[in-house]
Design an enzyme around this catalytic site. Sequence first.
Site, mmCIF file in Angstrom:
data_model
loop_
_atom_site.group_PDB
_atom_site.id
_atom_site.type_symbol
_atom_site.label_atom_id
_atom_site.label_comp_id
_atom_site.label_asym_id
_atom_site.label_seq_id
_atom_site.Cartn_x
_atom_site.Cartn_y
_atom_site.Cartn_z
ATOM 1 N N ASP A 19 71.484 68.563 25.964
ATOM 2 C CA ASP A 19 70.174 69.186 26.115
ATOM 3 C C ASP A 19 69.262 68.848 24.932
ATOM 4 O O ASP A 19 69.740 68.644 23.813
ATOM 5 C CB ASP A 19 70.350 70.707 26.212
ATOM 6 C CG ASP A 19 69.102 71.400 26.726
ATOM 7 O OD1 ASP A 19 68.261 70.730 27.370
ATOM 8 O OD2 ASP A 19 68.949 72.606 26.472
ATOM 9 N N ASN A 67 67.689 69.953 38.363
ATOM 10 C CA ASN A 67 66.740 69.037 37.718
ATOM 11 C C ASN A 67 65.768 68.385 38.688
ATOM 12 O O ASN A 67 64.759 67.793 38.271
ATOM 13 C CB ASN A 67 67.489 67.950 36.939
ATOM 14 C CG ASN A 67 68.107 68.455 35.655
ATOM 15 O OD1 ASN A 67 69.076 67.880 35.146
ATOM 16 N ND2 ASN A 67 67.578 69.542 35.102
#
EC number: 2.5.1.-
Length: 241
Positions: A19, A67
Amino acid sequence: MTKPFRETDGPRHVAIIMDGNGRWATMRGRPRLFGHHAGAKRVREVVEACPDLGIKYLTIFAFSTENWKRTQVEVAGLMSLFRRYISKEARALKKQDVQVRFIGDRVRLDDKLINLMDELETLTEDCTGTNLTIALNYGGRDEVARATQRLAQDVADGKLDPALVDEETLPRYLDTHVLPDPDLVIRTSGEARISNFLLWQSAYAEYEFVDTLWPDFSAEELGRLVTSYAQRDRRFGAVKT
């Protein structure tokens, strides 16, 4: 007094939620995709570090089922990056004796990317070094739902007795059925959540949430986390006597 690190104390399987790519780019006044490209380069360093750290299995979270909610520009850029990464890194991974597999639902992926994924898995299927698993269009809940569908179909077809289903049964239907459960799960970028990643498999994993953004995550930091893991007393619900 801390005990000295031995390879046998370290995690055999490390899973990483990579991330912070977008924030890393934004902090530098660059588009988010710039950060994703920087993050892809970091993967190579981490993979290369695994053998010396005693890590046999590495699973990385590349793209989640959630996503797809990002902008079309970013999603298209990521898919292009995945195709480019596979094409560019295939021979190097083979040379490093890295066996690659992909987990996740491939239904929404384009044919070219799927073909590249298949080719890379075939190219490295006989490799015996590090096992690299790339979670692409992956979500833990989605994986369990798909596994349950397959299990239910086997029950309906008479291949599985429902009375014999227990907690050892479902893992055989998961995408990760050929992998051991992760020992250590790392999330970069300072976020302290697991984001639907390896929900079933991580029931007894140790977690590390680090502030480092993924493009800045180094082999040295991975080594420190592996050493920290080796100091932990893992009892799996038992009481030490």
